[in-house]
Design an enzyme around this catalytic site. Structure first.
Site, short mmCIF file in Angstrom:
data_model
loop_
_atom_site.label_atom_id
_atom_site.label_comp_id
_atom_site.label_asym_id
_atom_site.label_seq_id
_atom_site.Cartn_x
_atom_site.Cartn_y
_atom_site.Cartn_z
N ASP A 188 29.57 40.98 42.38
CA ASP A 188 30.41 41.13 41.19
C ASP A 188 30.89 42.57 41.14
O ASP A 188 30.08 43.51 41.13
CB ASP A 188 29.61 40.79 39.93
CG ASP A 188 30.45 40.94 38.67
OD1 ASP A 188 31.39 40.15 38.51
OD2 ASP A 188 30.16 41.85 37.87
N GLU B 164 34.77 37.55 44.03
CA GLU B 164 35.68 36.93 43.08
C GLU B 164 37.12 37.29 43.43
O GLU B 164 37.42 38.42 43.83
CB GLU B 164 35.36 37.38 41.65
CG GLU B 164 36.12 36.60 40.59
CD GLU B 164 35.57 36.83 39.20
OE1 GLU B 164 36.01 36.13 38.27
OE2 GLU B 164 34.70 37.71 39.05
N CYS C 22 19.99 27.67 33.76
CA CYS C 22 20.09 26.28 33.35
C CYS C 22 21.51 25.73 33.45
O CYS C 22 21.73 24.52 33.31
CB CYS C 22 19.59 26.10 31.90
SG CYS C 22 20.62 26.93 30.67
N ASP D 279 26.23 41.50 34.62
CA ASP D 279 26.74 41.61 35.98
C ASP D 279 25.86 40.87 37.00
O ASP D 279 26.37 40.22 37.91
CB ASP D 279 26.87 43.08 36.38
CG ASP D 279 27.87 43.83 35.50
OD1 ASP D 279 28.73 43.16 34.91
OD2 ASP D 279 27.76 45.06 35.39
#
Length: 397
Positions: free
Chosen positions: A187, A272, A328, A354
């Site tokens: 990231d 990304e 989750c 982050d």
């Protein structure tokens, strides 16, 4: 087949060599601009497309005129290469990979000339260019691969007045590395340049900020010089350019070290798909984003991964990497930009913003690699829908 790799070195020309190269740069720029004007006029007036062969014939005719006879004083190879570069620019334009070619400026455009094997001699570690008697005085900061012979030589001069020569050779050392089982999600940010899914955070060195006082002072001195071709203004311009060169050199060196380590240690790297051009429209963060050089980081990562048999996966910029719980999988309703740590309302896990994003990027990238599902594919066309990264507008510096 070995990969071709460019080795760039600094050199110090003699007065006669500098004069010859300066003439060559000017002739290359002149030929490029004349060919571009001819192709533009032919299409505008007659809807006629002129290719490289036609411009090459034009160059021969130009050399025979009294007005352009000085083109015969420099090597013909860089002039022909300029026409080939123009042809490549038009090919990219018609393929919608680039904008329409622009004319070269004497003050702003990069000064460079490209020589092929017929226009230089490389023997016993000495490089001699066409129209020159003495070899270039090069600084061999690193050795060439053993037995390598350059196929192309590019000579350039930057705004700071430094001279460089780039040798394109086949490098037998560039080959796939032994396979690794590790994968990492990355990231990009501003406070930390990179945050890895392993929890490692790479500090942002902020090279531009460290030299901002010197740069501001030099730019102030330049602004007070009278505009024109005066020697004092040129001296002030070079001073500003030297500071910019120092910043870019340090930044590039730092990125090379980071990308080399990431490629060597990981088989799969997930990043990304940032729209840096759109992010630069943020007036408050544009300077910091430019200093972070995310685009240059990605470019280095991709070509090194291709060299060494690694895989780089770019996850779509719309993927909610920050708002998604990596434990989750619950998607949070909102995620304010100033919120750096948060607790999932589903499982109660506390997350660093982050680190959580890096973990989600890794999971999404591995899903794409395994079955091609779960994340929309990367947009690769220049006309694709513009979008800003989910968390691009980070806290102000």
């Amino acid at each position: 087949m070995h990969a071709k790799r460019a080795f760039k070195y600094r050199f110090y020309p003699t007065d006669s060599q500098a004069a010859e190269l300066s003439r060559t740069f000017g002739c290359v720029r002149k030929v490029f601009n004349m060919a571009l004007a001819a192709r533009t006029e032919a299409w505008t007036l007659r809807r006629e497309r002129i290719n490289y062969n036609a411009t090459s014939a034009m160059l021969t005719a130009w050399k025979k005129t009294e007005e352009l006879a000085y083109l015969n004083e420099v090597s013909s190879v860089p002039l022909q290469q300029a026409l080939r570069h123009l042809q490549t620019a038009f090919t990219n334009f018609f393929s919608k990979r680039a904008k329409y070619p622009r004319f070269k400026s004497r003050k702003k455009s990069r000064k460079s000339a490209e020589y092929t094997t017929s226009a230089f001699r490389f023997r016993h570690g000495e490089l001699t260019l066409a129209k020159m008697v003495e070899p270039l005085e090069m600084v061999w900061s690193r050795p060439l691969p053993e037995g390598a012979q350059p196929s192309t030589v590019t000579v350039s001069q930057d705004a700071a007045g430094r001279w460089f020569v780039s040798l394109l050779v086949e490098d037998p050392d560039v080959k796939p590395l032994p396979g690794e089982e590790t994968a990492v999600g990355i990231d990009a940010g501003l406070e930390h340049l990179l945050t890895l899914s392993t929890g490692e955070k790479i500090t942002n060195p902020r090279h531009e900020r460290k030299d901002r006082a010197r740069l501001s002072k030099a730019q102030g001195e330049l602004s007070r010089k009278a505009k024109g071709n005066g020697a004092n203004r040129a001296k002030a311009c070079r001073k500003v350019a030297r500071i910019h060169a120092r910043i870019s050199d340090r930044r590039r060196d730092h990125l090379h070290k980071i990308t080399t380590r990431l490629v060597r240690d990981n088989q799969t790297i997930v990043i990304e798909d940032l729209s840096v051009r759109n992010l630069m429209k943020n007036g408050k963060l544009a300077r910091a984003i430019s200093d972070a050089a995310w685009s240059e980081f990605r470019s280095m990562l991709e070509y090194k991964a291709q060299w060494y048999g690694r895989e780089v996966i770019a996850v779509d910029r719309w993927f909610p990497s920050s708002k998604l719980c990596s434990n989750c999988g619950m998607l949070q309703d909102g995620m304010p930009l100033h919120l750096r740590t948060w607790t999932c309302c589903g499982c109660g896990t506390s997350h660093n913003r982050d680190e959580n994003a890096a973990k989600n990027l890794l999971a999404a990238g591995l899903a794409v690699s395994a079955c091609g599902a779960g994340v929309r594919p990367q947009r690769s066309t220049p006309s694709g829908q513009s979008a800003m990264k989910q968390e691009a507008l980070r806290r102000e510096l």
